[in-house]
Scaffold this motif. Structure first.
Motif: not given
Length: 511
Positions: A97-106, A108-115, A467-475
């Motif tokens: 979810n990009p609209f929660e704090r941390g963009g769902g990935l903990n 901050d630079e992923m918050t809000g689905a910014g480019s 961060a990368f491992v949890d991200f990849y596992l989520g996908l």
């Protein structure tokens, strides 16, 4: 009356972040020189657009076409891109979810689905001969702060290669890739075939280009030589060192092999190779797929075998070559193999990242590995040793991979595992004559098992980062969840020997 702001000034502000590349010192002197050459080539060749491409976590090429007049600013500023490829799985199902704090990935630079900012690598620029007046270039992903996006596969490989460089070594990779050429019958671009988020549309309907099962048949490859020749000449024009083309076992199953290359060049070449094959075939009325095991009657599974070795840069010699009496490979190579064998389960998800990739490891395919072991020149093993005492071409062939794998992650995983073997002097055990022995450790037989193995790996969490491992596992776990949901809805039991319609829709068109 004051004058309007100049067009040149506005053009410079139209992409990325002003002065981003120089501000963060992102290019080497060679890249800066190449950038100047690119601008001259764009003008000389009359190019109209340049495709800014990058490899998403799933190994798919994503791009944004930039007009030639705007590309000079991209070479200063980079270009803004949506983070969508990082938050969707292979079927474009939203995972984070990009609209929660941390963009769902903990983060901050992923918050809000910014480019994020995509920065071109000038050393990867090519002109696409099949697309009129179109250039192509690979980019690296950065946050607006200048920090590399920690979920970028190319950035992870570059980080591992920097570690190799610090040891005064160079990682060298050869590609051996199988894929299918089919004749397009119905592209299925009708309203009834359209899918949605998390539900890909219908797969194209195809016919075989031949009946197959005449391994290395000269006649079968000659029947499609016109198209193969176009692919071959295009790859060679790019400077990609294509070595051989041949017909494999299945109907229209091709195998292309490439000379050894420095690893980053090899990964970039794999991305461009798949792009070239799919687009040239589509324009000619064919459908090419790098899906491992298509749901087509009589179609054998395809693999991607990764050939690899390391060289001592100070003397230019292969460090895998045996030095001591009685050695088959060097002590360094033995320990590198030890790391690959011990961590084979954790690396599996990077070599075979799709649900479909594990259908190749069923009992139907004796030439596919199912145990974590190494063997001397044995095509049924996980890690095949080629060469031997005194042979400067000695190297390992990892036979676990599927053609759809993300090349950057596949290679990075090998370095993480292999270098751990070297650092900790891991013993791979004796070379095995029977790589399917029951008492050998089993490789994962499903994407779910592979995900669990990565999740449990302290090494990968330390080297690639939590961060990368949890991200990849989520996908990947979301991809598996949707597959299991399909099985339950259809009342189907998971079967490694059966390829489902879900897999055909998920992978056959996009890969």
């Amino acid at each position: 009356m004051s004058e309007n702001i100049s067009t040149a000034t506005l053009k410079n502000l139209s992409t990325g972040r002003s002065g981003f590349i120089e501000m963060h010192n992102l290019w080497t002197p060679l890249q800066k020189a190449k950038a100047a050459e690119i601008l001259a080539q764009i003008e000389d060749d009359g190019l109209e657009v340049i495709r800014m491409s990058f490899c998403d976590p799933h190994g798919l090429s994503r791009s944004k076409a930039v007009t030639a007049s705007s590309f000079a600013s991209v070479l200063r500023n980079g270009i803004d891109c949506s983070p969508g490829p990082f938050i969707f799985d292979t079927g474009l199902d939203l995972v984070f979810n990009p609209f929660e704090r941390g963009g769902g990935l903990n983060d901050d630079e992923m918050t809000g689905a910014g480019s994020f900012v995509l920065v071109p690598d000038p050393e990867t620029f090519r002109v696409l001969p099949w697309a009129d007046k179109v250039g192509w270039i690979i980019g690296d992903e950065y946050f607006k702060s200048g920090r590399p996006v920690p979920f970028s596969s190319r950035q992870l490989l570059k980080r591992m290669l920097a570690e190799v460089e610090a040891r005064d070594l160079q990682y060298v990779v050869g590609l051996e890739v199988e894929w299918y050429l089919t004749r397009l019958v119905d592209v299925k671009n009708d309203l009834e075939s359209v899918g949605g988020f998390g539900s890909p549309g219908a797969a194209p309907v195809v016919a075989p280009v031949n009946l197959g099962y005449q391994f290395n048949s000269e006649n079968l490859i000659d029947e499609v030589e016109g198209l193969i020749r176009e692919i071959r000449s295009t790859l060679l024009s790019f400077g990609i060192p294509l070595r051989t083309t041949e017909h494999e076992s299945g109907p229209g199953q091709m195998e292309f092999t490439f000379d050894p290359m420095p690893a980053l060049e090899a990964a970039d070449a794999m991305l461009l190779f798949r792009t070239t094959v799919k687009q040239l075939c589509a324009r000619a009325g064919y459908h090419a797929t790098f899906m491992c095991a298509p749901a087509l009657s009589g179609f054998d599974a395809s693999g991607w075998h990764l050939h690899q070795s390391l060289f001592d840069k100070s003397v230019g010699e292969n460090v895998f070559v045996a030095q001591g009496e009685g050695e088959f490979v060097s002590e360094f190579a033995t320990h590198f193999a030890g790391g690959l064998v011990r961590h084979a389960a954790a690396t599996a998800i990077f070599a075979a990242p799709t649900v479909n990739g594990y259908k190749r490891f069923s009992d139907r395919f004796s030439l596919s590995p199912d145990r974590a072991t190494w063997s001397a020149d044995n095509r049924g093993t996980y890690l095949r040793v080629l060469g031997g005492p005194g042979d400067p071409a000695t190297h390992f062939e990892n036979r676990l991979g599927e053609p759809a794998a993300n090349p950057y992650l596949y290679m990075a995983s090998q370095l993480i595992a292999g270098l751990d073997g070297v650092d900790n002097k891991i013993d791979p055990g004796p070379l095995t004559d029977n790589p399917h022995e029951e008492d050998l450790p089993r490789l994962p037989s499903s994407l779910a098992q592979a995900a669990d193995a990565l999740d449990a790996s302290e090494l990968f969490r330390r080297s690639a980062g939590d961060a990368f491992v949890d991200f990849y596992l989520g996908l990947k776990r979301n991809e598996w969840r949707r597959y299991v949901q399909f099985l339950e809805e259809k009342g189907i039991r998971e079967d490694q020997n059966s390829v489902t319609d879900w897999e055909q829709r998920e992978y056959f068109r996009s890969y």
